[in-house]
Design an enzyme around this catalytic site. Structure first.
Site, PDB file in Angstrom:
ATOM      1  N   LYS A  42       0.819  -1.189   0.000  1.00  0.00           N
ATOM      2  CA  LYS A  42       0.000   0.000   0.000  1.00  0.00           C
ATOM      3  C   LYS A  42       0.870   1.262   0.000  1.00  0.00           C
ATOM      4  CE  LYS A  42      -3.206  -2.417   3.057  1.00  0.00           C
ATOM      5  NZ  LYS A  42      -3.687  -2.481   4.462  1.00  0.00           N
ATOM      6  N   GLY A  43       2.120   1.086   0.397  1.00  0.00           N
ATOM      7  CA  GLY A  43       2.990   2.222   0.702  1.00  0.00           C
ATOM      8  C   GLY A  43       3.219   3.233  -0.400  1.00  0.00           C
ATOM      9  N   GLU A  97       7.917   2.036  -5.643  1.00  0.00           N
ATOM     10  CA  GLU A  97       7.926   1.645  -4.226  1.00  0.00           C
ATOM     11  C   GLU A  97       8.014   2.885  -3.348  1.00  0.00           C
ATOM     12  OE1 GLU A  97       7.382  -0.212  -1.961  1.00  0.00           O
ATOM     13  OE2 GLU A  97       8.228  -2.206  -2.069  1.00  0.00           O
ATOM     14  N   ASP A 101      14.451  -0.951   1.694  1.00  0.00           N
ATOM     15  CA  ASP A 101      15.101  -1.115   2.994  1.00  0.00           C
ATOM     16  C   ASP A 101      16.156  -2.214   2.840  1.00  0.00           C
ATOM     17  OD1 ASP A 101      15.193  -0.582   5.815  1.00  0.00           O
ATOM     18  OD2 ASP A 101      13.984  -2.351   6.185  1.00  0.00           O
ATOM     19  N   LYS A 128      17.110   3.267   2.014  1.00  0.00           N
ATOM     20  CA  LYS A 128      17.926   3.224   3.240  1.00  0.00           C
ATOM     21  C   LYS A 128      19.119   2.320   2.958  1.00  0.00           C
ATOM     22  CE  LYS A 128      14.371   2.823   6.600  1.00  0.00           C
ATOM     23  NZ  LYS A 128      13.843   2.087   7.758  1.00  0.00           N
ATOM     24  N   PHE A 149      13.302   4.759  11.270  1.00  0.00           N
ATOM     25  CA  PHE A 149      11.984   4.303  10.828  1.00  0.00           C
ATOM     26  C   PHE A 149      11.123   5.516  10.506  1.00  0.00           C
ATOM     27  CE2 PHE A 149       7.820   2.529  10.685  1.00  0.00           C
ATOM     28  CZ  PHE A 149       8.036   1.302  10.089  1.00  0.00           C
ATOM     29  N   VAL A 150      10.672   5.586   9.267  1.00  0.00           N
ATOM     30  CA  VAL A 150       9.910   6.754   8.833  1.00  0.00           C
ATOM     31  C   VAL A 150       8.441   6.408   8.555  1.00  0.00           C
ATOM     32  CG1 VAL A 150      11.886   8.038   7.895  1.00  0.00           C
ATOM     33  CG2 VAL A 150      10.683   6.405   6.433  1.00  0.00           C
ATOM     34  N   ASP A 156       3.658   3.464   6.667  1.00  0.00           N
ATOM     35  CA  ASP A 156       2.924   3.233   7.913  1.00  0.00           C
ATOM     36  C   ASP A 156       3.789   2.699   9.031  1.00  0.00           C
ATOM     37  OD1 ASP A 156       3.325   0.623   6.637  1.00  0.00           O
ATOM     38  OD2 ASP A 156       1.969  -0.143   8.178  1.00  0.00           O
ATOM     39  N   ARG A 162      -0.256   6.693   7.305  1.00  0.00           N
ATOM     40  CA  ARG A 162      -0.031   6.775   5.850  1.00  0.00           C
ATOM     41  C   ARG A 162      -0.504   8.113   5.286  1.00  0.00           C
ATOM     42  NH1 ARG A 162       1.315   1.573   4.003  1.00  0.00           N
ATOM     43  NH2 ARG A 162       0.323  -0.153   5.085  1.00  0.00           N
TER      44      ARG A 162
HETATM   45  P1  IMP Z   1      12.564  -4.495   2.223  1.00  0.00           P
HETATM   46  O1  IMP Z   1      12.179  -5.796   1.605  1.00  0.00           O
HETATM   47  O2  IMP Z   1      13.324  -4.699   3.516  1.00  0.00           O
HETATM   48  O3  IMP Z   1      13.328  -3.583   1.288  1.00  0.00           O
HETATM   49  O4  IMP Z   1      11.234  -3.831   2.716  1.00  0.00           O
HETATM   50  C1  IMP Z   1      10.596  -2.875   2.028  1.00  0.00           C
HETATM   51  C2  IMP Z   1       9.249  -2.596   2.667  1.00  0.00           C
HETATM   52  O5  IMP Z   1       9.313  -2.500   4.109  1.00  0.00           O
HETATM   53  C3  IMP Z   1       8.795  -1.237   2.192  1.00  0.00           C
HETATM   54  O6  IMP Z   1       8.062  -1.338   1.001  1.00  0.00           O
HETATM   55  C4  IMP Z   1       7.983  -0.746   3.360  1.00  0.00           C
HETATM   56  O7  IMP Z   1       6.646  -1.183   3.223  1.00  0.00           O
HETATM   57  C5  IMP Z   1       8.585  -1.378   4.571  1.00  0.00           C
HETATM   58  N1  IMP Z   1       9.503  -0.443   5.251  1.00  0.00           N
HETATM   59  C6  IMP Z   1      10.847  -0.494   5.306  1.00  0.00           C
HETATM   60  N2  IMP Z   1      11.342   0.533   6.014  1.00  0.00           N
HETATM   61  C7  IMP Z   1      10.291   1.268   6.417  1.00  0.00           C
HETATM   62  C8  IMP Z   1      10.164   2.490   7.194  1.00  0.00           C
HETATM   63  O8  IMP Z   1      11.122   3.127   7.661  1.00  0.00           O
HETATM   64  N3  IMP Z   1       8.897   2.932   7.371  1.00  0.00           N
HETATM   65  C9  IMP Z   1       7.798   2.287   6.878  1.00  0.00           C
HETATM   66  N4  IMP Z   1       7.871   1.169   6.158  1.00  0.00           N
HETATM   67  C10 IMP Z   1       9.108   0.650   5.934  1.00  0.00           C
HETATM   68 MG    MG Z   2       5.661  -1.306   1.090  1.00  0.00          MG
END
Ligand code: IMP
Ligand code: MG
Length: 177
Positions: A42-43, A97, A101, A128, A149-150, A156, A162
């Protein structure tokens, strides 16, 4: 500013400038071409909807919702909660996206879409880099942020926040960190 926010990292006006810059590059790169904006729910809802307002290429949109399990040494698995409705074979697909992260989700999603024959590029509002586990090439990256964490602008904590028009750092006391 709401009480759960430690500090505003990126203001509403700064967001606008960042999104516009990305759109300019996409408009240049995809001039005369067709492109599918694949919105990852949803982000990236707010980011993608702002971004497409500035696009002047021939664009359609589709949506996917995914989640990933496992990270690091455990081989991750991608769970598709909602799949795209478009046949993406042979299409130019820009995966949008909210934030990259660890990179696990996008790396698996990108592999899947390429297996389906899509010509993919990744577009993320935030990155990040300090937390990266999988190397993903983000062709269109809004801005790199520190390991905090944002929330807001689509992102969210436990499905809340959101709706914030800015991107803020969540107070550690909210998640017990
Ligand atoms: P990844 O697979 O670790 O890269 O995770 C990515 C997903 O984790 C993103 O699409 C977000 O939904 C969530 N996410 C990672 N960091 C944050 C944050 O700081 N705030 C909110 N959601 C996050
Ligand atoms: Mg996401």
């Amino acid at each position: 500013m709401i009480k759960e926010v430690e500090k505003i990292l990126i203001s509403k006006d700064e967001i606008k400038g960042i999104v516009k810059k990305i759109a300019d590059r996409i408009n240049e790169d995809y001039k005369g071409k067709q492109v599918v904006l694949l919105v990852i729910l949803k982000g990236s809802l707010l980011f993608a909807s702002d971004l497409m307002r500035y696009l002047d290429v021939d664009v359609t949109i589709d949506f996917m919702q995914v989640s990933s399990y496992g990270s690091g040494t455990v081989s991750g698995e991608l769970k598709i909660l909602k799949d795209a409705q478009t046949d993406l074979n042979g299409k130019n697909v820009i995966i949008t996206e909210d934030i990259v992260d660890s990179g696990n989700t996008l790396s698996m999603l990108n592999d899947l879409l390429q297996k389906r024959g899509a010509n993919t590029e990744i577009c993320s509002m935030l990155s990040k880099p300090a937390r990266r586990e999988k190397d993903v090439y983000i062709k269109y990256c809004g801005i790199e942020i520190p390991d905090e964490f944002v929330i807001g602008y689509g992102m969210d904590y436990d499905e809340r926040f959101r709706n914030l028009p800015y991107i803020g750092i969540l107070k550690k006391e909210v998640y017990g960190g």
